[in-house]
Motif scaffolding. Structure first.
Motif, short mmCIF file in Angstrom:
data_model
loop_
_atom_site.label_atom_id
_atom_site.label_comp_id
_atom_site.label_asym_id
_atom_site.label_seq_id
_atom_site.Cartn_x
_atom_site.Cartn_y
_atom_site.Cartn_z
N MET A 1 0.82 -1.20 0.00
CA MET A 1 0.00 0.00 0.00
C MET A 1 0.86 1.26 0.00
SD MET A 1 -3.12 -0.63 2.59
CE MET A 1 -4.70 -1.15 2.00
N LYS A 2 0.41 2.27 -0.67
CA LYS A 2 1.08 3.57 -0.68
C LYS A 2 2.56 3.43 -0.99
CE LYS A 2 -2.11 6.12 2.26
NZ LYS A 2 -2.27 6.97 3.42
N GLY A 3 2.88 2.89 -2.14
CA GLY A 3 4.27 2.79 -2.53
C GLY A 3 4.93 1.55 -1.98
N GLY A 4 4.15 0.66 -1.37
CA GLY A 4 4.70 -0.63 -1.00
C GLY A 4 5.19 -0.74 0.42
N ARG A 5 4.98 0.25 1.24
CA ARG A 5 5.52 0.17 2.60
C ARG A 5 4.43 0.48 3.62
NH1 ARG A 5 9.47 1.48 -0.82
NH2 ARG A 5 11.57 0.74 -0.43
N GLY A 6 3.32 -0.22 3.49
CA GLY A 6 2.22 0.07 4.40
C GLY A 6 1.83 1.52 4.25
N SER A 7 1.96 2.28 5.31
CA SER A 7 1.68 3.71 5.23
C SER A 7 2.97 4.51 5.27
CB SER A 7 0.79 4.12 6.39
OG SER A 7 1.44 3.86 7.61
N GLY A 8 4.11 3.86 5.08
CA GLY A 8 5.38 4.57 5.09
C GLY A 8 6.09 4.41 6.42
N ARG A 9 7.00 5.29 6.70
CA ARG A 9 7.75 5.23 7.95
C ARG A 9 6.82 5.40 9.14
NH1 ARG A 9 13.15 8.92 6.87
NH2 ARG A 9 14.34 7.37 5.71
N GLY A 10 7.11 4.67 10.20
CA GLY A 10 6.31 4.81 11.41
C GLY A 10 6.78 5.95 12.28
N THR A 11 7.87 6.59 11.89
CA THR A 11 8.45 7.66 12.69
C THR A 11 8.80 8.82 11.78
OG1 THR A 11 9.42 6.01 14.17
CG2 THR A 11 10.35 8.23 14.27
N THR A 12 8.50 10.02 12.22
CA THR A 12 8.91 11.21 11.48
C THR A 12 9.99 11.91 12.27
OG1 THR A 12 7.15 12.50 12.55
CG2 THR A 12 6.64 11.50 10.42
N GLY A 13 10.87 12.60 11.56
CA GLY A 13 11.97 13.27 12.25
C GLY A 13 13.10 12.31 12.55
N HIS A 14 14.02 12.75 13.37
CA HIS A 14 15.19 11.95 13.70
C HIS A 14 14.91 11.07 14.92
CE1 HIS A 14 17.20 15.72 11.92
NE2 HIS A 14 16.94 14.87 10.96
N VAL A 15 15.69 10.01 15.03
CA VAL A 15 15.57 9.07 16.14
C VAL A 15 16.87 9.12 16.94
CG1 VAL A 15 15.26 6.66 16.81
CG2 VAL A 15 14.06 7.56 14.80
N ARG A 16 16.74 9.15 18.26
CA ARG A 16 17.92 9.06 19.12
C ARG A 16 17.91 7.71 19.83
NH1 ARG A 16 18.97 15.06 21.85
NH2 ARG A 16 19.60 16.05 19.90
N PRO B 1 3.85 2.01 18.58
CA PRO B 1 4.78 3.08 18.94
C PRO B 1 5.76 3.36 17.81
CG PRO B 1 5.44 1.01 19.95
CD PRO B 1 4.11 0.75 19.31
N PRO B 2 6.29 4.57 17.75
CA PRO B 2 7.34 4.88 16.78
C PRO B 2 8.67 4.30 17.24
CG PRO B 2 6.99 6.75 18.21
CD PRO B 2 5.96 5.73 18.61
N GLU B 3 9.63 4.32 16.34
CA GLU B 3 11.00 4.00 16.76
C GLU B 3 11.42 5.00 17.82
OE1 GLU B 3 13.97 3.48 13.71
OE2 GLU B 3 12.40 3.07 12.24
N SER B 4 12.12 4.52 18.82
CA SER B 4 12.57 5.42 19.88
C SER B 4 13.71 4.76 20.63
CB SER B 4 11.43 5.73 20.86
OG SER B 4 11.07 4.56 21.59
N GLY B 5 14.37 5.58 21.45
CA GLY B 5 15.44 5.03 22.28
C GLY B 5 14.92 4.02 23.28
N VAL B 6 13.74 4.26 23.83
CA VAL B 6 13.16 3.32 24.81
C VAL B 6 12.88 1.98 24.14
CG1 VAL B 6 11.13 2.87 26.24
CG2 VAL B 6 12.18 5.14 26.25
#
Length: 263
Positions: free
Chosen positions: A17-32, A153-158
């Motif tokens: 879907m939507k270019g082949g990756r579900g709805s796209g990235r699960g996280t916006t911005g940078h990840v620490r 949840p998005p990608e995160s340090g936790v």
């Protein structure tokens, strides 16, 4: 249905879907990310785009392998690093800022291998739980985990810390419609088993010999009714009546062990 037809079914629906990756990235911005295992795994992952590493000189020495000569590193004291992460986060002298991982095609990883189950999570939102499930998925050679993009949840340090490096090695598929993804898995030959304490059969009794998708719901709420309707069977873990239920990450680990050791 022939194998090629199953492939097309996955490509045409939830898997692409939507270019082949579900709805796209699960996280916006940078990840620490922080901590030795998550940071080291991210540095070794060629799919990661890194921005900057803050570290103590002592912590750099603990890393496995050499960083590229031009890698952006800023040396810092432990107290400085503590300001970059969540309060009391165990950063172990390492904080890495990077881009979130790109989405992955469902049909690229859900290949129907009986030895590599798929884990489907229905509205499991706690990053500690999802991280722990990723870690168990890595330990038991699962093909991937699948979540709905709006209720995970998005990608995160936790999350990465709980996953202890598995965020970088276990494919995480985010889809718009979880029910449709379950339909696609069925068409690809997976037997979908929904885990619920209300089931009559135990997981051992419900397990087939072929490819399996283990479906787990959120703690307390469990699987939604519509998700149960998209399972081929419901099963429970044979736990003592002394306790009502298991943490979802514990249930995932036990379920994956059961799949790995079935006769």
């Amino acid at each position: 249905m022939a194998k090629g037809d199953r492939k097309r079914a996955l490509r045409g629906r939830a898997g692409r879907m939507k270019g082949g990756r579900g709805s796209g990235r699960g996280t916006t911005g940078h990840v620490r990310l922080w901590g030795r295992h998550p940071v080291e795994a991210a540095l070794k992952n060629p799919a990661r785009q890194h921005r900057k590493l803050w570290a103590t000189r002592e912590a750099i020495e603990t890393l496995d392998g050499e960083l590229p000569v031009d890698f952006p590193i800023e040396y810092a004291e432990v107290t400085d690093l503590a300001r970059l992460v969540a309060k009391d986060a165990p950063h172990q002298g390492l904080v890495l800022e990077c881009e979130p991982l790109d989405g992955i095609f469902l049909d690229d990883v859900a290949t129907g291998d009986p030895a590599r189950p798929v884990v489907v999570l229905d509205q499991v939102t706690d990053p500690h739980n999802v991280g722990a499930i990723l870690r168990s998925a890595a330990a038991f050679n699962a093909a991937c985990i699948v979540t709905q993009d709006r209720h995970a949840p998005p990608e995160s340090g936790v999350l990465a810390k709980s996953a202890s490096g598995a965020l970088e090695t276990v494919p995480w598929i985010r889809v718009v419609n979880l029910s449709r993804a379950l339909d696609d898995l069925a068409e690809a030959g997976y037997w979908r088993i929904g885990m619920t304490g209300e089931a009559d059969a135990t997981l051992a009794e419900a397990l087939p010999a072929g490819p399996v998708a283990i479906v787990l719901g959120a703690e307390g709420e469990g699987m939604r009714h519509n998700i149960e309707q998209h399972c081929d069977a419901l099963a429970k873990l044979p736990i003592s009546s002394v306790i009502e239920s298991l943490n979802v990450s514990n249930a995932a680990a036990i379920s994956l062990y059961a799949v790995a050791t079935r006769s």
